[in-house]
Design a protein around this motif. Structure first.
Motif, PDB file in Angstrom:
ATOM      1  N   ALA A  78      10.127   5.809 -10.189  1.00  0.00           N
ATOM      2  CA  ALA A  78       9.997   4.405  -9.398  1.00  0.00           C
ATOM      3  C   ALA A  78      11.261   4.456  -8.619  1.00  0.00           C
ATOM      4  O   ALA A  78      11.152   3.976  -7.279  1.00  0.00           O
ATOM      5  CB  ALA A  78      10.142   3.535 -10.304  1.00  0.00           C
ATOM      6  N   MET A  79      12.518   4.982  -9.086  1.00  0.00           N
ATOM      7  CA  MET A  79      13.589   5.017  -8.182  1.00  0.00           C
ATOM      8  C   MET A  79      13.625   5.834  -7.137  1.00  0.00           C
ATOM      9  O   MET A  79      13.968   5.861  -6.118  1.00  0.00           O
ATOM     10  CB  MET A  79      14.997   5.123  -9.151  1.00  0.00           C
ATOM     11  N   ILE A  80      13.128   7.299  -7.568  1.00  0.00           N
ATOM     12  CA  ILE A  80      13.105   8.206  -6.333  1.00  0.00           C
ATOM     13  C   ILE A  80      11.913   7.510  -5.219  1.00  0.00           C
ATOM     14  O   ILE A  80      12.090   7.929  -4.207  1.00  0.00           O
ATOM     15  CB  ILE A  80      12.467   9.479  -7.114  1.00  0.00           C
ATOM     16  N   TYR A 126       7.864  -4.915 -14.634  1.00  0.00           N
ATOM     17  CA  TYR A 126       9.230  -5.154 -14.548  1.00  0.00           C
ATOM     18  C   TYR A 126      10.025  -3.992 -15.095  1.00  0.00           C
ATOM     19  O   TYR A 126       9.412  -3.214 -15.731  1.00  0.00           O
ATOM     20  CB  TYR A 126       9.613  -6.220 -15.283  1.00  0.00           C
ATOM     21  N   PRO A 127      11.215  -3.724 -14.572  1.00  0.00           N
ATOM     22  CA  PRO A 127      11.825  -2.476 -15.263  1.00  0.00           C
ATOM     23  C   PRO A 127      11.882  -2.207 -16.752  1.00  0.00           C
ATOM     24  O   PRO A 127      11.659  -1.155 -17.045  1.00  0.00           O
ATOM     25  CB  PRO A 127      13.106  -2.583 -14.882  1.00  0.00           C
ATOM     26  N   HIS A 128      12.013  -3.252 -17.625  1.00  0.00           N
ATOM     27  CA  HIS A 128      12.128  -2.966 -18.920  1.00  0.00           C
ATOM     28  C   HIS A 128      10.544  -2.593 -19.446  1.00  0.00           C
ATOM     29  O   HIS A 128      10.719  -2.098 -20.581  1.00  0.00           O
ATOM     30  CB  HIS A 128      12.568  -4.342 -19.573  1.00  0.00           C
ATOM     31  N   GLN A 129       9.529  -2.957 -18.568  1.00  0.00           N
ATOM     32  CA  GLN A 129       8.053  -2.429 -19.147  1.00  0.00           C
ATOM     33  C   GLN A 129       7.845  -1.028 -18.844  1.00  0.00           C
ATOM     34  O   GLN A 129       6.731  -0.591 -19.353  1.00  0.00           O
ATOM     35  CB  GLN A 129       7.227  -3.388 -18.600  1.00  0.00           C
ATOM     36  N   LEU A 130       8.670  -0.212 -18.191  1.00  0.00           N
ATOM     37  CA  LEU A 130       8.683   1.339 -18.105  1.00  0.00           C
ATOM     38  C   LEU A 130       9.592   2.115 -18.870  1.00  0.00           C
ATOM     39  O   LEU A 130      10.617   1.640 -19.163  1.00  0.00           O
ATOM     40  CB  LEU A 130       8.707   1.480 -16.453  1.00  0.00           C
ATOM     41  N   SER A 131       8.826   3.280 -19.269  1.00  0.00           N
ATOM     42  CA  SER A 131       9.964   4.214 -19.718  1.00  0.00           C
ATOM     43  C   SER A 131      10.839   4.615 -18.731  1.00  0.00           C
ATOM     44  O   SER A 131      10.991   4.612 -17.726  1.00  0.00           O
ATOM     45  CB  SER A 131       9.023   5.493 -20.269  1.00  0.00           C
ATOM     46  N   GLY A 132      11.836   5.284 -19.380  1.00  0.00           N
ATOM     47  CA  GLY A 132      13.001   6.110 -18.772  1.00  0.00           C
ATOM     48  C   GLY A 132      12.428   6.883 -17.605  1.00  0.00           C
ATOM     49  O   GLY A 132      13.011   6.879 -16.546  1.00  0.00           O
ATOM     50  N   ALA A 158       0.734  -1.216   0.001  1.00  0.00           N
ATOM     51  CA  ALA A 158       0.137  -0.167  -0.075  1.00  0.00           C
ATOM     52  C   ALA A 158       0.783   1.264   0.023  1.00  0.00           C
ATOM     53  O   ALA A 158       0.528   2.041  -0.679  1.00  0.00           O
ATOM     54  CB  ALA A 158      -0.878  -0.129   1.157  1.00  0.00           C
ATOM     55  N   ARG A 159       1.957   1.215   0.538  1.00  0.00           N
ATOM     56  CA  ARG A 159       2.811   2.409   0.925  1.00  0.00           C
ATOM     57  C   ARG A 159       3.688   2.635  -0.640  1.00  0.00           C
ATOM     58  O   ARG A 159       3.492   3.865  -1.132  1.00  0.00           O
ATOM     59  CB  ARG A 159       4.015   2.233   1.962  1.00  0.00           C
ATOM     60  N   THR A 160       3.978   1.570  -1.107  1.00  0.00           N
ATOM     61  CA  THR A 160       4.639   1.511  -2.596  1.00  0.00           C
ATOM     62  C   THR A 160       3.709   2.032  -3.439  1.00  0.00           C
ATOM     63  O   THR A 160       4.103   2.913  -4.112  1.00  0.00           O
ATOM     64  CB  THR A 160       4.949   0.022  -2.855  1.00  0.00           C
ATOM     65  N   VAL A 161       2.467   1.671  -3.548  1.00  0.00           N
ATOM     66  CA  VAL A 161       1.556   2.554  -4.550  1.00  0.00           C
ATOM     67  C   VAL A 161       1.521   3.746  -4.143  1.00  0.00           C
ATOM     68  O   VAL A 161       1.250   4.515  -5.133  1.00  0.00           O
ATOM     69  CB  VAL A 161       0.158   1.573  -4.488  1.00  0.00           C
ATOM     70  N   PRO A 197       1.522   7.136 -13.501  1.00  0.00           N
ATOM     71  CA  PRO A 197      -0.118   6.648 -13.943  1.00  0.00           C
ATOM     72  C   PRO A 197      -0.339   5.291 -13.332  1.00  0.00           C
ATOM     73  O   PRO A 197       0.476   4.387 -13.694  1.00  0.00           O
ATOM     74  CB  PRO A 197      -0.268   6.883 -15.491  1.00  0.00           C
ATOM     75  N   ASP A 198      -1.514   5.070 -13.038  1.00  0.00           N
ATOM     76  CA  ASP A 198      -2.147   3.780 -12.528  1.00  0.00           C
ATOM     77  C   ASP A 198      -0.912   3.155 -11.534  1.00  0.00           C
ATOM     78  O   ASP A 198      -0.428   1.969 -11.997  1.00  0.00           O
ATOM     79  CB  ASP A 198      -2.349   2.967 -13.608  1.00  0.00           C
ATOM     80  N   PRO A 199      -0.676   3.470 -10.555  1.00  0.00           N
ATOM     81  CA  PRO A 199       0.537   3.089  -9.790  1.00  0.00           C
ATOM     82  C   PRO A 199       0.246   1.706  -9.285  1.00  0.00           C
ATOM     83  O   PRO A 199       1.256   0.969  -9.203  1.00  0.00           O
ATOM     84  CB  PRO A 199       0.825   4.366  -8.692  1.00  0.00           C
ATOM     85  N   GLU A 200      -0.804   1.242  -9.153  1.00  0.00           N
ATOM     86  CA  GLU A 200      -1.088  -0.291  -8.826  1.00  0.00           C
ATOM     87  C   GLU A 200      -0.513  -1.076  -9.774  1.00  0.00           C
ATOM     88  O   GLU A 200       0.159  -2.240  -9.582  1.00  0.00           O
ATOM     89  CB  GLU A 200      -2.483  -0.336  -8.196  1.00  0.00           C
TER      90      GLU A 200
END
Length: 317
Positions: free
Chosen positions: A160-162, A148-154, A127-130, A139-142
């Protein structure tokens, strides 16, 4: 170490096993509620400084002192580092693609850090992660948490790293080129977020080569050249009147926002010396337009005026 000093590096020296010095006599302070910009060209030692603070260079020999909240970090055991990283201090790495494990989802990696440092259930951690991903503008954090990392844009990987870095509310956030390769809109959002973190009372160390980013985000700046700090001071003072010839050259290379456009931007001739070929005297002397005979002796950091320090013979008493 003052009451408001969160991180203090004192005469930090870092060298390779064979004795080549990578950092020499680096002294920096990050205070609560402040952001220190560490600026310099590629290869100047900015990231090495940050990774030394995080204890991520075990194969190199470090001497001097790194104190965080009054505690000496050099010589700490691995288990002590594991308790500190993520909770007391956290780092946003330059390349989010290589910083995340490719075989685990983004959410699982953030969940794990939260549960490592805090006694919460898997459901509470997720819940905290979302919430964190949503706060970062993902967008749509859940759904994003299950990717996986490769499925997200830079840009989304960087957000996500922040989120991971902020997951346990660290007192110190180190951001290593956090806007590299991002479009200007995402860059502006991330820099605004860093300002909010600073204003919340945390300390921020921002590693960058962009003086414009420092002017927008930081309260103080340290200019690093070839493994040495050559100038330090409040951002407003350094921007208005840079003292070291290297700082002057960096600022002169910034494109003007108004007035006639120059045919070509000023450049700094030559390139920084490799660590094994560092000059005996002033490290910037081979590229400096003000070089003179006494530059053959390594200048110490002087304080020509209150709150400002510079390593240059032009300011010797």
């Amino acid at each position: 170490m003052g009451a408001d000093a969160l991180l203090k590096l004192h005469h930090l020296h870092l060298e390779l096993p064979k004795g080549t010095a990578l950092l020499e006599d680096v002294s920096l302070t990050v205070r609560r509620g402040d952001a220190l910009g560490v600026v310099g060209e590629s290869g100047s030692g900015k990231s090495l400084t940050a990774m030394s603070v995080m204890g991520l260079l075990p194969g190199l020999k470090a001497s001097g002192s790194i104190r965080f909240e009054g505690r000496e970090l050099l010589g700490m055991k691995d288990r002590e580092w594991r308790r500190l990283r993520g909770a007391g201090m956290a780092m946003i790495f330059q390349d989010p693609m290589t910083a995340f494990l490719p075989v685990r989802s983004i959410g699982a990696q953030i969940d794990e850090q939260i549960r490592l440092h805090e006694p919460v259930s898997r459901r509470e951690a997720r819940a905290r992660t979302v919430r964190l991903l949503g706060r970062m503008g993902v967008p749509d954090p859940e759904a994003a948490a299950n990717r996986y990392p490769h499925q997200l844009s830079g840009g989304l990987r960087q957000r996500a790293m922040i989120a991971m870095a902020l997951s346990c509310d660290p007192a110190l956030l180190i951001a290593d080129e956090p806007t590299t390769a991002l479009d200007v809109t995402v860059q502006a959002q991330i820099l605004t977020l860093l300002c909010e973190i600073r204003d919340s009372g945390a300390g921020v160390m921002l590693i960058t080569h962009d003086m414009g980013v420092v002017a927008q985000t930081c309260t103080h700046v340290a200019v690093v050249y070839s493994g040495l700090v050559v100038e330090q001071g409040p951002v407003a003072a350094v921007m208005a009147r840079p003292l070291h010839p290297y700082t002057q050259a960096l600022l002169e290379a910034i494109p003007p926002l108004d007035g006639p456009r120059p045919d070509a931007l000023p450049t700094i001739p030559g390139r920084p010396s490799a660590p094994e070929a560092r000059p005996e005297g002033c490290v910037f002397a081979p590229r400096c337009r003000f070089v003179r005979p006494d530059c053959g002796v390594r200048p110490a950091l002087r304080e020509p005026e209150e709150g400002r320090r510079v390593a240059c013979v032009l300011y010797d008493a």
